[in-house]
Write a protein that holds these residues in place. Sequence first.
Motif, mmCIF file in Angstrom:
data_model
loop_
_atom_site.group_PDB
_atom_site.id
_atom_site.type_symbol
_atom_site.label_atom_id
_atom_site.label_comp_id
_atom_site.label_asym_id
_atom_site.label_seq_id
_atom_site.Cartn_x
_atom_site.Cartn_y
_atom_site.Cartn_z
ATOM 1 N N ILE A 39 0.852 -1.185 0.000
ATOM 2 C CA ILE A 39 0.000 0.000 0.000
ATOM 3 C C ILE A 39 0.888 1.235 0.000
ATOM 4 N N ILE A 40 0.381 2.261 -0.620
ATOM 5 C CA ILE A 40 1.038 3.567 -0.616
ATOM 6 C C ILE A 40 -0.025 4.576 -0.214
ATOM 7 N N ALA A 41 0.289 5.367 0.817
ATOM 8 C CA ALA A 41 -0.689 6.331 1.327
ATOM 9 C C ALA A 41 0.026 7.604 1.769
ATOM 10 N N LYS A 42 -0.751 8.680 1.841
ATOM 11 C CA LYS A 42 -0.222 9.959 2.312
ATOM 12 C C LYS A 42 -0.062 9.931 3.828
ATOM 13 N N VAL A 43 1.038 10.514 4.289
ATOM 14 C CA VAL A 43 1.316 10.630 5.715
ATOM 15 C C VAL A 43 0.607 11.879 6.242
ATOM 16 N N LYS A 44 -0.018 11.754 7.411
ATOM 17 C CA LYS A 44 -0.597 12.945 8.036
ATOM 18 C C LYS A 44 0.535 13.943 8.274
ATOM 19 N N GLY A 46 3.327 16.121 9.603
ATOM 20 C CA GLY A 46 4.085 16.089 10.852
ATOM 21 C C GLY A 46 4.181 14.720 11.513
ATOM 22 N N ARG A 47 3.748 13.642 10.846
ATOM 23 C CA ARG A 47 3.710 12.309 11.476
ATOM 24 C C ARG A 47 4.839 11.376 11.026
ATOM 25 N N ALA A 48 5.744 11.844 10.176
ATOM 26 C CA ALA A 48 6.825 10.975 9.691
ATOM 27 C C ALA A 48 7.705 10.481 10.838
ATOM 28 N N ASP A 49 8.016 11.350 11.791
ATOM 29 C CA ASP A 49 8.843 10.915 12.923
ATOM 30 C C ASP A 49 8.111 9.886 13.776
ATOM 31 N N ALA A 50 6.804 10.020 13.897
ATOM 32 C CA ALA A 50 6.021 9.022 14.634
ATOM 33 C C ALA A 50 6.084 7.671 13.924
ATOM 34 N N ILE A 51 6.071 7.684 12.599
ATOM 35 C CA ILE A 51 6.183 6.439 11.833
ATOM 36 C C ILE A 51 7.544 5.800 12.072
ATOM 37 N N ARG A 52 8.598 6.606 12.008
ATOM 38 C CA ARG A 52 9.937 6.074 12.288
ATOM 39 C C ARG A 52 10.014 5.530 13.720
ATOM 40 N N GLY A 53 9.417 6.254 14.652
ATOM 41 C CA GLY A 53 9.401 5.802 16.040
ATOM 42 C C GLY A 53 8.654 4.487 16.194
ATOM 43 N N VAL A 80 8.634 2.161 3.874
ATOM 44 C CA VAL A 80 9.418 3.214 3.236
ATOM 45 C C VAL A 80 8.668 4.533 3.351
ATOM 46 N N LEU A 81 9.360 5.565 3.812
ATOM 47 C CA LEU A 81 8.865 6.938 3.728
ATOM 48 C C LEU A 81 9.554 7.563 2.521
ATOM 49 N N PHE A 82 8.795 8.261 1.688
ATOM 50 C CA PHE A 82 9.395 8.866 0.503
ATOM 51 C C PHE A 82 8.664 10.154 0.150
ATOM 52 N N ASP A 83 9.080 10.789 -0.926
ATOM 53 C CA ASP A 83 8.562 12.095 -1.331
ATOM 54 C C ASP A 83 8.631 13.083 -0.167
ATOM 55 N N ASN A 84 9.849 13.215 0.361
ATOM 56 C CA ASN A 84 10.102 14.154 1.462
ATOM 57 C C ASN A 84 9.213 13.846 2.673
ATOM 58 N N ASP A 85 9.091 12.559 2.979
ATOM 59 C CA ASP A 85 8.333 12.075 4.144
ATOM 60 C C ASP A 85 6.835 12.368 4.065
ATOM 61 N N THR A 86 6.311 12.537 2.861
ATOM 62 C CA THR A 86 4.873 12.810 2.732
ATOM 63 C C THR A 86 4.074 11.570 2.343
ATOM 64 N N ARG A 87 4.783 10.504 1.929
ATOM 65 C CA ARG A 87 4.086 9.278 1.555
ATOM 66 C C ARG A 87 4.789 8.079 2.198
ATOM 67 N N VAL A 117 0.797 1.427 12.796
ATOM 68 C CA VAL A 117 1.490 2.533 12.143
ATOM 69 C C VAL A 117 0.551 3.254 11.180
ATOM 70 N N PHE A 118 -0.466 2.534 10.694
ATOM 71 C CA PHE A 118 -1.395 3.131 9.738
ATOM 72 C C PHE A 118 -2.167 4.311 10.325
ATOM 73 N N GLU A 119 -2.245 4.411 11.646
ATOM 74 C CA GLU A 119 -2.952 5.540 12.257
ATOM 75 C C GLU A 119 -2.309 6.877 11.909
ATOM 76 N N ASN A 120 -1.084 6.838 11.407
ATOM 77 C CA ASN A 120 -0.374 8.050 11.003
ATOM 78 C C ASN A 120 -0.616 8.410 9.539
ATOM 79 N N LEU A 121 -1.535 7.706 8.909
ATOM 80 C CA LEU A 121 -1.803 7.929 7.482
ATOM 81 C C LEU A 121 -3.161 8.599 7.285
#
Length: 179
Positions: A39-44, A46-53, A80-87, A117-121
């Motif tokens: 799956i590929i989805a948009k990150v909420k 400011g939530r990229a660091d939460a995903i890494r965490g 994978v986080l990509f597109d400047n941590d937006t996806r 982790v999907f809660e951050n999407l």
Amino acid sequence: MERELKPAAMALPKQDDSLPKGKYGPIWPRTPACHGFTIIAKVKPGRADAIRGYGQKLAKTVESDPTALAPLKLHYLRWVLFDNDTRFMYQGIFDTDFDKYTEDAVELFKKVGVDTVFENLEGFPSDWKTNPEAFVRFVREHQCPSFLEYGEYPYVTADEIKKALRVKESLSDMLDQLQ
């Protein structure tokens, strides 16, 4: 069980009405790489660091309990986080079909009392723990089906691989003792 263990590839059909239907929609065929989805989805925002965490938390969980994810019959997970941590891309390869994997994942998270982790999407349903259909709908809407899958050791389950590695280790130990 006699099985030919030579590499294999399978071209997958485009999703259409010919695929068998499961509880939550089409069931893709088992491939040489077993079952899985991406799956590929948009990150909420400011939530990229939460995903890494969350990734670090999951790694620590597995380190302290290597069987923590066993109910999912996983071979691999790749995040994978990509597109400047937006996806965000989630890729999982597992032995069960999509319906079973989804139900097992929801039950596992509820059992151990963790979130996903999907809660951050963006668009992920807040009621996913009590509404597996909403969880599935999100995944299906963001799924990017593969059209080719390859397996170096085709159709072999994670349990079969672990068993073969235990046998190999036992044989190695036995041979070492004979020296």
